[in-house]
Motif scaffolding. Structure first.
Motif, PDB file in Angstrom:
ATOM      1  N   TRP A 212      23.161  43.741  65.487  1.00  0.00           N
ATOM      2  CA  TRP A 212      24.084  43.404  64.405  1.00  0.00           C
ATOM      3  C   TRP A 212      23.501  43.731  63.043  1.00  0.00           C
ATOM      4  CZ3 TRP A 212      29.066  42.923  64.730  1.00  0.00           C
ATOM      5  CH2 TRP A 212      29.600  42.770  66.020  1.00  0.00           C
ATOM      6  N   ALA A 213      22.204  43.581  62.887  1.00  0.00           N
ATOM      7  CA  ALA A 213      21.590  44.019  61.628  1.00  0.00           C
ATOM      8  C   ALA A 213      21.829  45.506  61.425  1.00  0.00           C
ATOM      9  CB  ALA A 213      20.092  43.721  61.649  1.00  0.00           C
ATOM     10  N   SER A 214      21.746  46.292  62.502  1.00  0.00           N
ATOM     11  CA  SER A 214      21.985  47.738  62.407  1.00  0.00           C
ATOM     12  C   SER A 214      23.407  48.025  61.950  1.00  0.00           C
ATOM     13  CB  SER A 214      21.728  48.399  63.769  1.00  0.00           C
ATOM     14  OG  SER A 214      20.402  48.206  64.205  1.00  0.00           O
ATOM     15  N   LEU A 215      24.362  47.310  62.507  1.00  0.00           N
ATOM     16  CA  LEU A 215      25.748  47.520  62.107  1.00  0.00           C
ATOM     17  C   LEU A 215      25.970  47.096  60.657  1.00  0.00           C
ATOM     18  CD1 LEU A 215      27.558  46.347  65.364  1.00  0.00           C
ATOM     19  CD2 LEU A 215      27.123  48.694  64.608  1.00  0.00           C
ATOM     20  N   PHE A 216      25.363  46.002  60.261  1.00  0.00           N
ATOM     21  CA  PHE A 216      25.477  45.577  58.858  1.00  0.00           C
ATOM     22  C   PHE A 216      24.893  46.638  57.924  1.00  0.00           C
ATOM     23  CE2 PHE A 216      25.283  40.896  60.359  1.00  0.00           C
ATOM     24  CZ  PHE A 216      26.661  40.844  60.493  1.00  0.00           C
ATOM     25  N   TYR A 217      23.758  47.242  58.308  1.00  0.00           N
ATOM     26  CA  TYR A 217      23.151  48.293  57.482  1.00  0.00           C
ATOM     27  C   TYR A 217      24.135  49.441  57.261  1.00  0.00           C
ATOM     28  CZ  TYR A 217      18.544  46.206  58.663  1.00  0.00           C
ATOM     29  OH  TYR A 217      17.482  45.371  58.841  1.00  0.00           O
ATOM     30  N   GLY A 218      24.891  49.789  58.320  1.00  0.00           N
ATOM     31  CA  GLY A 218      25.792  50.931  58.229  1.00  0.00           C
ATOM     32  C   GLY A 218      26.911  50.756  57.222  1.00  0.00           C
ATOM     33  N   ASN A 219      27.181  49.519  56.823  1.00  0.00           N
ATOM     34  CA  ASN A 219      28.212  49.282  55.817  1.00  0.00           C
ATOM     35  C   ASN A 219      27.590  48.796  54.509  1.00  0.00           C
ATOM     36  OD1 ASN A 219      30.898  49.255  54.942  1.00  0.00           O
ATOM     37  ND2 ASN A 219      31.180  47.104  55.470  1.00  0.00           N
ATOM     38  N   GLY A 220      26.299  49.052  54.346  1.00  0.00           N
ATOM     39  CA  GLY A 220      25.618  48.666  53.116  1.00  0.00           C
ATOM     40  C   GLY A 220      25.224  47.209  53.055  1.00  0.00           C
ATOM     41  N   GLY A 221      25.295  46.504  54.176  1.00  0.00           N
ATOM     42  CA  GLY A 221      24.948  45.086  54.202  1.00  0.00           C
ATOM     43  C   GLY A 221      23.498  44.841  54.559  1.00  0.00           C
ATOM     44  N   ASP A 290      22.796  60.308  84.427  1.00  0.00           N
ATOM     45  CA  ASP A 290      22.486  61.420  83.524  1.00  0.00           C
ATOM     46  C   ASP A 290      22.807  60.943  82.107  1.00  0.00           C
ATOM     47  OD1 ASP A 290      21.933  63.851  82.361  1.00  0.00           O
ATOM     48  OD2 ASP A 290      23.815  64.800  83.012  1.00  0.00           O
ATOM     49  N   TYR A 291      21.782  60.723  81.307  1.00  0.00           N
ATOM     50  CA  TYR A 291      21.983  60.054  80.019  1.00  0.00           C
ATOM     51  C   TYR A 291      21.586  60.930  78.841  1.00  0.00           C
ATOM     52  CZ  TYR A 291      16.914  59.500  79.857  1.00  0.00           C
ATOM     53  OH  TYR A 291      15.565  59.762  79.813  1.00  0.00           O
ATOM     54  N   GLY A 292      22.089  60.543  77.683  1.00  0.00           N
ATOM     55  CA  GLY A 292      21.652  61.099  76.413  1.00  0.00           C
ATOM     56  C   GLY A 292      21.312  59.963  75.475  1.00  0.00           C
ATOM     57  N   ILE A 293      20.530  60.255  74.446  1.00  0.00           N
ATOM     58  CA  ILE A 293      20.167  59.260  73.440  1.00  0.00           C
ATOM     59  C   ILE A 293      20.568  59.807  72.077  1.00  0.00           C
ATOM     60  CG2 ILE A 293      18.252  58.101  72.265  1.00  0.00           C
ATOM     61  CD1 ILE A 293      16.833  57.907  74.931  1.00  0.00           C
ATOM     62  N   ALA A 294      21.237  58.988  71.291  1.00  0.00           N
ATOM     63  CA  ALA A 294      21.701  59.419  69.972  1.00  0.00           C
ATOM     64  C   ALA A 294      21.517  58.291  68.969  1.00  0.00           C
ATOM     65  CB  ALA A 294      23.175  59.821  70.030  1.00  0.00           C
ATOM     66  N   GLY A 295      21.506  58.653  67.713  1.00  0.00           N
ATOM     67  CA  GLY A 295      21.429  57.655  66.664  1.00  0.00           C
ATOM     68  C   GLY A 295      22.714  56.842  66.588  1.00  0.00           C
ATOM     69  N   ILE A 296      22.601  55.613  66.118  1.00  0.00           N
ATOM     70  CA  ILE A 296      23.788  54.790  65.913  1.00  0.00           C
ATOM     71  C   ILE A 296      24.684  55.498  64.897  1.00  0.00           C
ATOM     72  CG2 ILE A 296      24.610  52.575  65.022  1.00  0.00           C
ATOM     73  CD1 ILE A 296      22.013  51.336  66.034  1.00  0.00           C
ATOM     74  N   PRO A 297      25.946  55.725  65.221  1.00  0.00           N
ATOM     75  CA  PRO A 297      26.824  56.435  64.287  1.00  0.00           C
ATOM     76  C   PRO A 297      26.893  55.764  62.920  1.00  0.00           C
ATOM     77  CG  PRO A 297      27.837  56.361  66.452  1.00  0.00           C
ATOM     78  CD  PRO A 297      26.622  55.474  66.519  1.00  0.00           C
ATOM     79  N   ALA A 298      27.154  56.563  61.915  1.00  0.00           N
ATOM     80  CA  ALA A 298      27.147  56.083  60.538  1.00  0.00           C
ATOM     81  C   ALA A 298      28.377  55.239  60.240  1.00  0.00           C
ATOM     82  CB  ALA A 298      27.103  57.273  59.579  1.00  0.00           C
ATOM     83  N   GLY A 299      28.121  54.148  59.512  1.00  0.00           N
ATOM     84  CA  GLY A 299      29.212  53.336  59.010  1.00  0.00           C
ATOM     85  C   GLY A 299      29.713  53.874  57.688  1.00  0.00           C
ATOM     86  N   PRO A 300      30.564  53.127  57.000  1.00  0.00           N
ATOM     87  CA  PRO A 300      31.119  53.589  55.725  1.00  0.00           C
ATOM     88  C   PRO A 300      30.064  53.922  54.675  1.00  0.00           C
ATOM     89  CG  PRO A 300      32.373  51.718  56.545  1.00  0.00           C
ATOM     90  CD  PRO A 300      31.180  51.858  57.439  1.00  0.00           C
ATOM     91  N   LYS A 301      28.916  53.278  54.749  1.00  0.00           N
ATOM     92  CA  LYS A 301      27.871  53.502  53.743  1.00  0.00           C
ATOM     93  C   LYS A 301      26.692  54.318  54.269  1.00  0.00           C
ATOM     94  CE  LYS A 301      30.014  51.034  50.658  1.00  0.00           C
ATOM     95  NZ  LYS A 301      30.642  51.669  49.472  1.00  0.00           N
ATOM     96  N   GLY A 302      26.774  54.810  55.491  1.00  0.00           N
ATOM     97  CA  GLY A 302      25.700  55.648  55.996  1.00  0.00           C
ATOM     98  C   GLY A 302      25.154  55.149  57.317  1.00  0.00           C
ATOM     99  N   GLN A 303      24.109  55.811  57.752  1.00  0.00           N
ATOM    100  CA  GLN A 303      23.506  55.514  59.046  1.00  0.00           C
ATOM    101  C   GLN A 303      22.317  54.590  58.857  1.00  0.00           C
ATOM    102  OE1 GLN A 303      22.051  58.977  61.175  1.00  0.00           O
ATOM    103  NE2 GLN A 303      22.621  58.103  63.142  1.00  0.00           N
ATOM    104  N   GLY A 304      22.164  53.646  59.756  1.00  0.00           N
ATOM    105  CA  GLY A 304      21.022  52.741  59.689  1.00  0.00           C
ATOM    106  C   GLY A 304      20.778  52.113  61.038  1.00  0.00           C
ATOM    107  N   ALA A 305      19.548  51.748  61.275  1.00  0.00           N
ATOM    108  CA  ALA A 305      19.203  51.098  62.540  1.00  0.00           C
ATOM    109  C   ALA A 305      18.049  50.143  62.325  1.00  0.00           C
ATOM    110  CB  ALA A 305      18.817  52.146  63.587  1.00  0.00           C
ATOM    111  N   SER A 306      18.159  48.992  62.931  1.00  0.00           N
ATOM    112  CA  SER A 306      17.031  48.074  62.948  1.00  0.00           C
ATOM    113  C   SER A 306      15.968  48.635  63.884  1.00  0.00           C
ATOM    114  CB  SER A 306      17.491  46.694  63.431  1.00  0.00           C
ATOM    115  OG  SER A 306      16.406  45.806  63.544  1.00  0.00           O
ATOM    116  N   ALA A 307      14.733  48.315  63.601  1.00  0.00           N
ATOM    117  CA  ALA A 307      13.639  48.833  64.422  1.00  0.00           C
ATOM    118  C   ALA A 307      12.955  47.712  65.199  1.00  0.00           C
ATOM    119  CB  ALA A 307      12.605  49.533  63.552  1.00  0.00           C
TER     120      ALA A 307
END
Length: 423
Positions: A212-221, A290-307
């Motif tokens: 959820w922190a990652s999702l909040f980051y994506g909207n500038g939160g 059979d999998y792939g790994i991708a970055g969390i898609p960008a929200g309205p304010k950009g891409q972000g992910a908690s580490a």
């Protein structure tokens, strides 16, 4: 790797044992001039990553004669339960690795030595360490640890299910992500309960509580701004409202998922995507996905992910000579060749920003994570009450995805977070 990071959502601090007098008497850290400085090192890398770290320590011991390190492998929970009592009895380790969110708690108790001199050295400055990883080592303006692992949360997806739904590329924005998740959600008998979900989105007790922190980051939160809670910001209310609608109305994910249930849903092939940690790659392989790994898609304010992060600290029982010896080992660990070796063997992306994904391409998971590592932010760095803060946010997200009012829930959570920040 799976056991290494799957326990990071649980903060186990052990008994609140006072550390007064934790440092040994003057000169107690020195050894006979004819022999090396002997260091003990506890870590919780219990799988293949632990064998790689132990090999690096062995190579370090063989590379010079002034320092000898002996490693002991424990689970992260056991380290949490036993570290403070061991240090109080002056029987603790000289170096200890632990989940990064626990670092400020132990630093506040006087368990760890300051490492400001290490970071100010020319060797460290030239090592091109990931600045966001380094940020998680700072508490009240001083450094108390070094990063040994720093990896962004990412999305693992089932390529076969994507192909069956006619989706050829991974989404890059929230709207595309939800649209694809709806295509990947299958309710064959139209009973309102899909047999296959587009996304496994945990609403509580998730890995490091960072989804959820990652999702909040994506909207500038964010969760906090210095010593102030910003959990109930307009941006966060918009984010929680957006994703609650996607789950409760569009049914792209079940409600009530915790991190373990989310993992199981993806590994059973009943969810096409999951936000999680890199251990899911081995889980997918075990389940022949059979999998792939991708970055969390960008929200309205950009891409972000908690580490997710792991720190290594020098305990105050070590004394000056052992602290200097430990810093010598850290220099070795961060040297370019060794840092690459550690990354390839452990599954963590490189801690040095000058090691490109091409240098770790022999491990496709690491290479994928390296390409998206720049989006990663440490979760509540330097905040000793992070576990309490994340529990308050957890309660809000879980209730919102069960149909509660996001604004009211985040307001209640923010009040609790502010109380936690005030100590």
């Amino acid at each position: 790797m799976k056991n290494t990071v799957a326990t990071l959502a649980v903060v186990t601090l052990g008994a609140a044992v006072a550390l007064t007098g934790c440092s040994g008497p003057a000169g107690s850290s020195s050894t006979a001039s004819s022999g090396p400085v002997n260091l003990t090192f506890w870590h919780g890398y219990t799988e293949a990553d632990g064998k790689v770290l132990d090999k690096i320590v062995q190579d370090f011991n063989a590379s010079q004669s002034g320092v000898k390190i002996t490693t002991t492998t424990k689970t992260w929970a056991v380290i949490g339960d036993t570290l403070l009592p061991a240090l109080s009895a002056k029987q603790g380790p000289d170096i200890v690795a632990l989940p990064a969110e626990n670092l400020p708690v132990y630093a506040a108790k006087g368990a760890f030595a300051k490492l400001d001199d290490f970071y100010s050295s020319a060797t460290t400055k030239s090592a091109s360490l990931n600045p966001n990883a380094v940020d998680m080592e700072k508490v009240n303006g001083s450094y108390y640890g070094v990063p040994t692992g720093f990896v962004p949360l990412s999305v693992i997806y089932n390529k076969a299910l994507f192909a069956k739904a006619g989706i050829s590329t991974f989404p890059t924005t929230w709207d595309e992500w939800v649209a694809d998740a709806k295509k990947l959600t299958v309710d064959q008998n139209n009973d309102g309960t899909p047999e296959q979900y587009g996304l496994a989105l945990p609403d509580h007790a998730t890995v490091g509580n960072g989804v959820w922190a990652s999702l909040f980051y994506g909207n500038g939160g964010a969760l906090v701004d210095g010593t102030k809670s910003v959990v109930d910001s307009d941006a966060n209310v918009q984010t929680l409202t957006y994703w609650a609608k996607a789950v409760t109305q569009d049914k792209i994910s079940p409600t009530g998922l915790d991190g373990v249930a989310s993992d199981k849903l993806f590994s059973s092939g009943k969810a096409a995507m999951e936000v999680g940690g890199p251990w899911m790659a081995s889980v997918a392989t075990e389940n022949k996905i059979d999998y792939g790994i991708a970055g969390i898609p960008a929200g309205p304010k950009g891409q972000g992910a908690s580490a997710i992060g792991i720190s290594a600290a020098v305990t105050t029982q070590a004394g000056a000579a052992k602290k200097a010896a430990a810093e010598k080992f850290f220099d070795y660990l961060f040297s370019k060749d060794v840092a690459t070796q550690w990354s390839l063997g452990s599954g963590w992306p490189p801690l040095r920003t000058d090691i490109p994904s091409s240098a770790v391409s022999s491990n496709p998971v690491v290479a994928s994570l390296t390409d998206i590592a720049g989006t990663a932010k440490p979760l509540l760095p330097g905040v000793a009450t992070s576990s309490d803060i994340l529990k308050s946010v957890d309660e809000a997200t879980q209730k919102a995805l069960a149909g509660g009012d996001p604004a009211g829930l985040l307001k209640t959570a923010s009040t609790a977070v502010q109380q936690s920040l005030a100590g």
